[in-house]
Write a protein that holds these residues in place. Structure first.
Motif, PDB file in Angstrom:
ATOM      1  N   ASP A  46       0.834  -1.204   0.000  1.00 47.92           N
ATOM      2  CA  ASP A  46       0.000   0.000   0.000  1.00 47.92           C
ATOM      3  C   ASP A  46       0.869   1.254   0.000  1.00 47.92           C
ATOM      4  O   ASP A  46       0.607   2.215  -0.729  1.00 47.92           O
ATOM      5  CB  ASP A  46      -0.940   0.014   1.218  1.00 47.92           C
ATOM      6  N   GLY A  47       1.904   1.242   0.839  1.00 43.99           N
ATOM      7  CA  GLY A  47       2.825   2.386   0.880  1.00 43.99           C
ATOM      8  C   GLY A  47       3.527   2.580  -0.455  1.00 43.99           C
ATOM      9  O   GLY A  47       3.683   3.709  -0.941  1.00 43.99           O
ATOM     10  N   LEU A  48       3.940   1.476  -1.066  1.00 46.71           N
ATOM     11  CA  LEU A  48       4.608   1.558  -2.368  1.00 46.71           C
ATOM     12  C   LEU A  48       3.664   2.118  -3.431  1.00 46.71           C
ATOM     13  O   LEU A  48       4.054   2.970  -4.233  1.00 46.71           O
ATOM     14  CB  LEU A  48       5.118   0.175  -2.769  1.00 46.71           C
ATOM     15  N   ILE A  51       3.352   5.772  -2.803  1.00 46.47           N
ATOM     16  CA  ILE A  51       4.570   6.475  -3.245  1.00 46.47           C
ATOM     17  C   ILE A  51       4.597   6.567  -4.769  1.00 46.47           C
ATOM     18  O   ILE A  51       4.904   7.618  -5.335  1.00 46.47           O
ATOM     19  CB  ILE A  51       5.829   5.769  -2.705  1.00 46.47           C
ATOM     20  N   GLU A  52       4.260   5.454  -5.444  1.00 51.73           N
ATOM     21  CA  GLU A  52       4.243   5.470  -6.908  1.00 51.73           C
ATOM     22  C   GLU A  52       3.215   6.464  -7.437  1.00 51.73           C
ATOM     23  O   GLU A  52       3.481   7.190  -8.394  1.00 51.73           O
ATOM     24  CB  GLU A  52       3.961   4.070  -7.450  1.00 51.73           C
ATOM     25  N   ALA A  53       2.039   6.497  -6.788  1.00 46.89           N
ATOM     26  CA  ALA A  53       1.013   7.452  -7.223  1.00 46.89           C
ATOM     27  C   ALA A  53       1.488   8.879  -6.992  1.00 46.89           C
ATOM     28  O   ALA A  53       1.328   9.751  -7.858  1.00 46.89           O
ATOM     29  CB  ALA A  53      -0.297   7.192  -6.476  1.00 46.89           C
ATOM     30  N   ASP A  54       2.086   9.137  -5.810  1.00 46.69           N
ATOM     31  CA  ASP A  54       2.601  10.476  -5.522  1.00 46.69           C
ATOM     32  C   ASP A  54       3.715  10.842  -6.481  1.00 46.69           C
ATOM     33  O   ASP A  54       3.796  11.990  -6.937  1.00 46.69           O
ATOM     34  CB  ASP A  54       3.104  10.555  -4.072  1.00 46.69           C
ATOM     35  N   MET A  55       4.584   9.900  -6.809  1.00 48.11           N
ATOM     36  CA  MET A  55       5.671  10.169  -7.758  1.00 48.11           C
ATOM     37  C   MET A  55       5.104  10.460  -9.145  1.00 48.11           C
ATOM     38  O   MET A  55       5.601  11.326  -9.860  1.00 48.11           O
ATOM     39  CB  MET A  55       6.647   8.990  -7.829  1.00 48.11           C
TER      40      MET A  55
END
Length: 166
Positions: A46-48, A51-55
């Motif tokens: 979920d964190g990954l 992070i991918e969505a935020d990136m």
């Protein structure tokens, strides 16, 4: 029937019971560790994804910033530069062609003027200085100085003969 146990049997039974409980604790611990590991994997995934969505959002914003701050002004500058350069080249080509045409025309006219002067000099030599002049609709033959003692008409101080108008 009552059974009496000796200390070795009690020790063996206790060891057996302890071993069984130890295996049971190990199995429960292993099960809990697996469940905890799956839970951690889910949290990490979920964190990954976050992070991918935020990136992705950040990369999109950086792309928009680069597009607005650098690429569009760069393209506009290149287009303006090419337009000014092309226009300047076209103007200079047009001007140089016009100047070259005028230089060639002037050279041709100078040749014609020299030919006309040579022709005029030849005509003056063959006409002995006699010229034809028209003043206010009247025609005169202007003679060289000293050809008539008392001329009836003069043009520019030279003796002249008036021609009949027809």
């Amino acid at each position: 029937m009552s059974r009496t146990s000796n200390p070795d049997e009690v020790t063996a039974r206790l060891q057996s019971r302890m071993a069984a409980e130890h295996r049971q604790i190990e199995a429960v611990t292993l099960s809990e560790q697996r469940r905890h590991g799956e839970s951690l994997r889910a949290v990490v995934n979920d964190g990954l994804r976050t992070i991918e969505a935020d990136m992705g959002v950040w990369v999109g914003r950086v792309r928009v910033i680069l597009l607005n701050a650098w690429l569009r002004p760069l393209v506009a500058g290149v287009v303006i530069f090419v337009g000014i350069s092309g226009g300047s080249w076209g103007l200079m080509h047009w001007l140089s062609t016009g100047i070259q045409d005028r230089i060639e025309t002037m050279a041709t006219l100078e040749v014609w003027i020299e030919d006309a002067r040579a022709t005029l000099a030849g005509i003056e030599d063959t006409t002995w200085g006699v010229t034809l002049v028209e003043i206010e609709g009247e025609r005169f033959v202007v003679l060289p100085d000293g050809t008539l003692a008392n001329p009836p008409w003069t043009v520019d101080g030279r003796p002249a003969l008036k021609l009949p108008s027809e």
